[in-house]
Motif scaffolding. Structure first.
Motif, PDB file in Angstrom:
ATOM      1  N   MET A   1       0.797  -1.125   0.046  1.00 22.54           N
ATOM      2  CA  MET A   1       0.041  -0.090  -0.039  1.00 22.54           C
ATOM      3  C   MET A   1       0.955   1.246   0.080  1.00 22.54           C
ATOM      4  N   ALA A   2       0.358   2.158  -0.864  1.00 22.05           N
ATOM      5  CA  ALA A   2       1.296   3.364  -0.934  1.00 22.05           C
ATOM      6  C   ALA A   2       0.531   4.514  -1.515  1.00 22.05           C
ATOM      7  N   ILE A   3       1.132   5.801  -0.970  1.00 22.36           N
ATOM      8  CA  ILE A   3       0.421   7.177  -1.656  1.00 22.36           C
ATOM      9  C   ILE A   3       0.780   7.461  -2.588  1.00 22.36           C
ATOM     10  N   LEU A   4       0.118   7.406  -3.770  1.00 22.06           N
ATOM     11  CA  LEU A   4       0.661   8.016  -4.970  1.00 22.06           C
ATOM     12  C   LEU A   4       0.511   9.257  -5.203  1.00 22.06           C
ATOM     13  N   ASN A   5       1.596   9.815  -6.046  1.00 22.90           N
ATOM     14  CA  ASN A   5       1.520  11.346  -6.376  1.00 22.90           C
ATOM     15  C   ASN A   5       0.362  11.563  -7.452  1.00 22.90           C
ATOM     16  N   ILE A   6      -0.383  12.696  -7.157  1.00 25.65           N
ATOM     17  CA  ILE A   6      -1.421  12.955  -8.038  1.00 25.65           C
ATOM     18  C   ILE A   6      -0.963  14.118  -9.106  1.00 25.65           C
ATOM     19  N   LEU A   7      -1.085  13.823 -10.355  1.00 32.34           N
ATOM     20  CA  LEU A   7      -0.648  14.584 -11.346  1.00 32.34           C
ATOM     21  C   LEU A   7      -1.496  15.995 -11.470  1.00 32.34           C
ATOM     22  N   LYS A   8      -0.867  17.016 -11.655  1.00 34.31           N
ATOM     23  CA  LYS A   8      -1.750  18.177 -11.778  1.00 34.31           C
ATOM     24  C   LYS A   8      -1.879  18.748 -13.278  1.00 34.31           C
ATOM     25  N   GLU A   9      -2.797  19.605 -13.399  1.00 33.15           N
ATOM     26  CA  GLU A   9      -3.169  20.090 -14.668  1.00 33.15           C
ATOM     27  C   GLU A   9      -1.976  20.557 -15.330  1.00 33.15           C
ATOM     28  N   GLY A  10      -1.786  20.444 -16.601  1.00 30.98           N
ATOM     29  CA  GLY A  10      -0.320  20.771 -17.279  1.00 30.98           C
ATOM     30  C   GLY A  10       0.574  19.508 -17.661  1.00 30.98           C
ATOM     31  N   ASP A  11       0.098  18.485 -16.682  1.00 32.66           N
ATOM     32  CA  ASP A  11       1.066  17.191 -17.033  1.00 32.66           C
ATOM     33  C   ASP A  11       0.372  16.491 -18.318  1.00 32.66           C
ATOM     34  N   GLU A  12       1.054  16.127 -19.191  1.00 36.09           N
ATOM     35  CA  GLU A  12       0.543  15.463 -20.455  1.00 36.09           C
ATOM     36  C   GLU A  12      -0.265  14.186 -20.413  1.00 36.09           C
ATOM     37  N   ALA A  13       0.165  13.593 -19.309  1.00 34.37           N
ATOM     38  CA  ALA A  13      -0.367  12.177 -18.962  1.00 34.37           C
ATOM     39  C   ALA A  13      -1.832  12.404 -18.773  1.00 34.37           C
ATOM     40  N   LEU A  14      -2.174  13.410 -18.323  1.00 32.69           N
ATOM     41  CA  LEU A  14      -3.803  13.873 -17.968  1.00 32.69           C
ATOM     42  C   LEU A  14      -4.538  14.034 -19.209  1.00 32.69           C
ATOM     43  N   ARG A  15      -3.943  14.036 -20.302  1.00 33.64           N
ATOM     44  CA  ARG A  15      -4.592  14.513 -21.671  1.00 33.64           C
ATOM     45  C   ARG A  15      -4.628  13.243 -22.565  1.00 33.64           C
ATOM     46  N   LYS A  16      -4.146  12.252 -22.227  1.00 29.90           N
ATOM     47  CA  LYS A  16      -3.913  11.105 -22.923  1.00 29.90           C
ATOM     48  C   LYS A  16      -5.250  10.133 -23.079  1.00 29.90           C
ATOM     49  N   LYS A  17      -5.602   9.531 -24.132  1.00 29.32           N
ATOM     50  CA  LYS A  17      -6.474   8.367 -24.024  1.00 29.32           C
ATOM     51  C   LYS A  17      -5.882   7.046 -23.619  1.00 29.32           C
ATOM     52  N   CYS A  18      -6.740   6.735 -22.351  1.00 32.97           N
ATOM     53  CA  CYS A  18      -6.198   5.426 -21.730  1.00 32.97           C
ATOM     54  C   CYS A  18      -6.499   4.080 -22.504  1.00 32.97           C
ATOM     55  N   ARG A  19      -5.843   3.261 -22.268  1.00 31.05           N
ATOM     56  CA  ARG A  19      -5.956   1.842 -22.801  1.00 31.05           C
ATOM     57  C   ARG A  19      -6.583   0.968 -21.873  1.00 31.05           C
ATOM     58  N   GLU A  20      -7.400   0.263 -22.568  1.00 32.63           N
ATOM     59  CA  GLU A  20      -8.109  -0.859 -21.848  1.00 32.63           C
ATOM     60  C   GLU A  20      -7.287  -1.990 -21.030  1.00 32.63           C
ATOM     61  N   VAL A  21      -7.944  -2.352 -19.845  1.00 35.68           N
ATOM     62  CA  VAL A  21      -6.922  -3.550 -19.281  1.00 35.68           C
ATOM     63  C   VAL A  21      -7.407  -4.746 -19.672  1.00 35.68           C
ATOM     64  N   GLU A  22      -6.606  -5.534 -20.302  1.00 33.41           N
ATOM     65  CA  GLU A  22      -6.790  -6.626 -21.017  1.00 33.41           C
ATOM     66  C   GLU A  22      -6.725  -8.086 -19.895  1.00 33.41           C
ATOM     67  N   GLU A  23      -5.857  -7.698 -18.945  1.00 33.51           N
ATOM     68  CA  GLU A  23      -5.727  -8.753 -18.010  1.00 33.51           C
ATOM     69  C   GLU A  23      -5.533  -8.161 -16.532  1.00 33.51           C
ATOM     70  N   ILE A  24      -6.271  -8.846 -15.517  1.00 34.68           N
ATOM     71  CA  ILE A  24      -5.997  -8.366 -14.236  1.00 34.68           C
ATOM     72  C   ILE A  24      -4.841  -8.956 -13.572  1.00 34.68           C
ATOM     73  N   THR A  25      -3.729  -8.309 -13.652  1.00 35.58           N
ATOM     74  CA  THR A  25      -2.633  -8.754 -13.048  1.00 35.58           C
ATOM     75  C   THR A  25      -2.516  -8.272 -11.542  1.00 35.58           C
ATOM     76  N   PRO A  26      -1.192  -8.807 -10.965  1.00 39.91           N
ATOM     77  CA  PRO A  26      -1.031  -8.134  -9.326  1.00 39.91           C
ATOM     78  C   PRO A  26      -0.767  -6.819  -9.411  1.00 39.91           C
ATOM     79  N   ARG A  27       0.043  -6.502 -10.583  1.00 39.00           N
ATOM     80  CA  ARG A  27       0.421  -5.088 -10.718  1.00 39.00           C
ATOM     81  C   ARG A  27      -1.047  -4.019 -10.619  1.00 39.00           C
ATOM     82  N   ILE A  28      -2.168  -4.617 -11.452  1.00 41.56           N
ATOM     83  CA  ILE A  28      -3.340  -3.853 -11.402  1.00 41.56           C
ATOM     84  C   ILE A  28      -4.009  -3.927 -10.076  1.00 41.56           C
TER      85      ILE A  28
END
Ligand code: NI
Length: 156
Positions: A1-28
């Protein structure tokens, strides 16, 4: 368990179209757990994976005692219109009025890989729509009719 960094407006990751999850892995699964911790710490009602820099179609919503994990969520039905003040953990110290449906139904997958449907009204419907928009790189400020600073809200 961990607290993740929340990206703020201006970060390009917030403007991308996300990919579907194909498999539920331990990482997910770990990501889901970390998103819960992060949302709790931030005292928000919803969080989408791209807000923590993961470009996958994953959202969590926590309003009162209702908690949903949504993998590959889709809005399959909606009704009505409501205009209310909205905010986003990625756009700190800002508020805006956005028109959303008053009711929405989402189909998604849970962490066990089971498909389920959930309906939400009012704030819940608003939250579903806001969080799902994040998965397509859309922020509520793109849709806001008016933006406010915190002091405007306190006076209201
Ligand atoms: Ni947001």
């Amino acid at each position: 368990m961990a607290i993740l960094n929340i990206l703020k407006e201006g970060d390009e990751a917030l403007r991308k179209k996300c990919r579907e999850v194909e498999e539920i892995t331990p990482r997910i699964l770990r990501l889901l757990d970390d998103m819960h911790d992060t949302l709790e710490k931030a005292q928000g009602v919803g969080l989408a994976a791209p807000q923590v820099g993961v470009l996958r179609r994953i959202v969590i919503v926590e309003i009162d005692d209702k908690k949903y994990e949504m993998i590959n969520p889709v809005i399959i039905d909606k009704k009505g219109k409501q205009e209310e003040i909205e905010a986003c953990l990625s756009v700190p110290n800002k508020y805006g009025s956005v028109v959303r449906p008053t009711w929405a139904k989402v189909r998604a997958m849970n962490r066990n890989g089971e498909i389920y449907e959930v309906e939400g009204e009012g704030l819940m419907a608003r939250c579903f729509c806001h969080e799902l928009d994040h998965l397509d790189g859309i922020l509520y400020i793109d849709k806001a009719k008016e933006m406010y600073d915190p002091e405007d809200i306190e006076e209201a």
